[in-house]
Design a protein around this motif. Structure first.
Motif, PDB file in Angstrom:
ATOM      1  N   LEU A  36       0.862  -1.290  -0.001  1.00 13.56           N
ATOM      2  CA  LEU A  36      -0.278  -0.131  -0.109  1.00 13.56           C
ATOM      3  C   LEU A  36       0.806   1.319  -0.017  1.00 13.56           C
ATOM      4  CD1 LEU A  36      -3.159   0.560   2.216  1.00 13.56           C
ATOM      5  CD2 LEU A  36      -1.217   2.333   1.983  1.00 13.56           C
ATOM      6  N   VAL A  37       1.651   1.146   0.838  1.00 11.20           N
ATOM      7  CA  VAL A  37       2.602   2.554   1.097  1.00 11.20           C
ATOM      8  C   VAL A  37       3.436   2.796  -0.215  1.00 11.20           C
ATOM      9  CG1 VAL A  37       4.617   3.315   2.364  1.00 11.20           C
ATOM     10  CG2 VAL A  37       2.665   2.498   3.726  1.00 11.20           C
ATOM     11  N   PHE A  38       3.891   1.442  -0.663  1.00  9.93           N
ATOM     12  CA  PHE A  38       4.920   1.691  -1.907  1.00  9.93           C
ATOM     13  C   PHE A  38       4.174   2.068  -3.149  1.00  9.93           C
ATOM     14  CE2 PHE A  38       7.333   0.275  -5.542  1.00  9.93           C
ATOM     15  CZ  PHE A  38       8.616   0.323  -5.198  1.00  9.93           C
ATOM     16  N   VAL A  86      -7.376  10.153  -6.773  1.00 13.60           N
ATOM     17  CA  VAL A  86      -7.669  11.337  -5.933  1.00 13.60           C
ATOM     18  C   VAL A  86      -6.647  12.108  -5.289  1.00 13.60           C
ATOM     19  CG1 VAL A  86      -9.254  11.712  -3.916  1.00 13.60           C
ATOM     20  CG2 VAL A  86     -10.117  10.331  -5.915  1.00 13.60           C
ATOM     21  N   GLY A  87      -5.825  11.208  -4.520  1.00 13.30           N
ATOM     22  CA  GLY A  87      -4.741  11.885  -4.038  1.00 13.30           C
ATOM     23  C   GLY A  87      -3.981  12.937  -4.775  1.00 13.30           C
ATOM     24  N   SER A  88      -3.580  12.418  -6.042  1.00 20.93           N
ATOM     25  CA  SER A  88      -3.058  13.152  -6.980  1.00 20.93           C
ATOM     26  C   SER A  88      -3.565  14.382  -7.556  1.00 20.93           C
ATOM     27  CB  SER A  88      -2.448  12.190  -8.482  1.00 20.93           C
ATOM     28  OG  SER A  88      -2.014  11.142  -7.932  1.00 20.93           O
ATOM     29  N   TRP A 107      -5.396   6.007   3.482  1.00 17.10           N
ATOM     30  CA  TRP A 107      -3.983   6.026   3.337  1.00 17.10           C
ATOM     31  C   TRP A 107      -3.468   6.006   2.069  1.00 17.10           C
ATOM     32  CZ3 TRP A 107      -0.815   6.998   6.978  1.00 17.10           C
ATOM     33  CH2 TRP A 107      -1.118   6.753   8.187  1.00 17.10           C
ATOM     34  N   GLY A 108      -4.216   5.425   0.861  1.00 16.30           N
ATOM     35  CA  GLY A 108      -3.649   5.633  -0.239  1.00 16.30           C
ATOM     36  C   GLY A 108      -3.743   7.102  -0.791  1.00 16.30           C
ATOM     37  N   VAL A 109      -4.940   7.650  -0.434  1.00 11.87           N
ATOM     38  CA  VAL A 109      -5.090   9.019  -0.869  1.00 11.87           C
ATOM     39  C   VAL A 109      -4.236   9.983  -0.357  1.00 11.87           C
ATOM     40  CG1 VAL A 109      -6.756  10.929  -0.599  1.00 11.87           C
ATOM     41  CG2 VAL A 109      -7.679   8.776  -1.182  1.00 11.87           C
ATOM     42  N   ALA A 110      -3.994   9.823   1.071  1.00 17.87           N
ATOM     43  CA  ALA A 110      -2.979  10.709   1.835  1.00 17.87           C
ATOM     44  C   ALA A 110      -1.643  10.549   1.531  1.00 17.87           C
ATOM     45  CB  ALA A 110      -3.059  10.495   3.333  1.00 17.87           C
ATOM     46  N   LEU A 111      -1.211   9.275   1.060  1.00 19.54           N
ATOM     47  CA  LEU A 111       0.239   9.168   0.587  1.00 19.54           C
ATOM     48  C   LEU A 111       0.414   9.549  -0.775  1.00 19.54           C
ATOM     49  CD1 LEU A 111       0.912   5.689   2.534  1.00 19.54           C
ATOM     50  CD2 LEU A 111       1.822   7.761   2.996  1.00 19.54           C
ATOM     51  N   SER A 112      -0.630   9.277  -1.529  1.00 17.42           N
ATOM     52  CA  SER A 112      -0.258   9.949  -2.862  1.00 17.42           C
ATOM     53  C   SER A 112      -0.385  11.217  -3.026  1.00 17.42           C
ATOM     54  CB  SER A 112      -1.588   9.265  -3.774  1.00 17.42           C
ATOM     55  OG  SER A 112      -1.502   9.724  -5.020  1.00 17.42           O
TER      56      SER A 112
END
Length: 264
Positions: free
Chosen positions: A6-8, A49-51, A219-224
């Motif tokens: 997920l993080v990567f 969405v994060g991007s 988490w995906g949204v935030a990290l991206s």
């Protein structure tokens, strides 16, 4: 999907969405090396969405000015900002139409490692040539409609995995004489309507799906978003000093690795 994956993948998606190095090449490589399963449509929507949050947040003043100018143009009040807003919209049309017509064909036939390796190398070389030979005299304020439309047409090529949306639009911008800053900024502005369209299209595919892991998606949204915002800031700060060649060399090395995997 475990936490490491997920993080990567979220960080890689955020970085590669705006650097001219191809997100699809970077997402397929760890899957091949580590045997990861596909992350799923919901996660793809989340990182997009994060991007989007990152690019809108970074350019919020510019986008607000463009939106106000565009609305004013509908009432007959024209300005440089309204012209740029219309150029962004018109330049989005070719990629949108190409996606509707060719998306299924590309998904079925052009997502192999060999195709991604070839496009990573070919469009990396083209980026280097454009940066080397480009005259770099035009900024966004005096960019013509023809230049904007040609950049939009080039964006449609990014449907082919390994091409890189930001890479191909910056390449075309440099070929047409835009400065590095202008080519990069117009590419980033073009990403906003396209991410909205592509993310919305993917989100439609989620209708009726159950069992969504909302924690992983957040988490995906935030990290991206974090990695994409850092990428945009550093890229625009350094691009005039370092040029495109570090990314060209990186693409060539990545393409060779992918070729080795595909043919090995």
């Amino acid at each position: 999907m475990d936490s490491v994956q997920l993080v990567f993948l979220a960080l890689i998606q955020g970085l590669t969405e705006f650097l001219p190095i191809s997100s699809s090449a970077h997402l397929i490589l760890p899957a091949q090396l580590f045997g990861w399963q596909d992350q799923g449509l919901a996660f793809d929507v989340a990182v997009h969405v994060g991007s989007l949050i990152a690019v809108v947040g970074y350019f919020h003043r510019d986008l607000w000015q463009l939106l106000k100018a565009w609305l004013a143009s509908l009432r007959g009040h024209r300005s440089d900002d309204s012209r740029l807003a219309w150029q962004v919209l018109w330049a989005t049309v070719p990629a949108g139409l190409a996606g509707l017509v060719f998306n299924d064909f590309i998904e079925a036939h052009l997502r192999s490692i060999l195709v991604i390796a070839a496009t990573t190398i070919i469009f990396g070389v083209l980026l280097g040539l454009a940066d080397w030979r480009g005259v770099r005299t035009t900024n966004m304020a005096n960019m013509s409609w023809k230049q904007a439309l040609l950049i939009g047409v080039s964006q449609a090529l990014a449907l082919i995995p390994g091409t890189s949306r930001s890479g191909v639009t910056m390449t075309m911008g440099l070929v047409l004489g835009l400065t590095r800053q202008a080519a990069a900024r117009f590419s980033f502005l073009l990403s906003v309507p396209l991410i909205v369209l592509s993310g919305g299209y993917e989100a439609v595919g989620l209708l009726g799906h159950s069992g969504v892991d909302w924690s992983s998606l957040l988490w995906g949204v935030a990290l991206s978003a974090i990695s994409a915002a850092a990428c945009i800031h550093l890229f625009l700060a350094w691009i005039d000093r370092i040029g495109m060649w570090p990314f060209v060399v990186y693409r060539l090395l990545l393409g060779v690795i992918l070729l080795w995997i595909a043919l090995g």
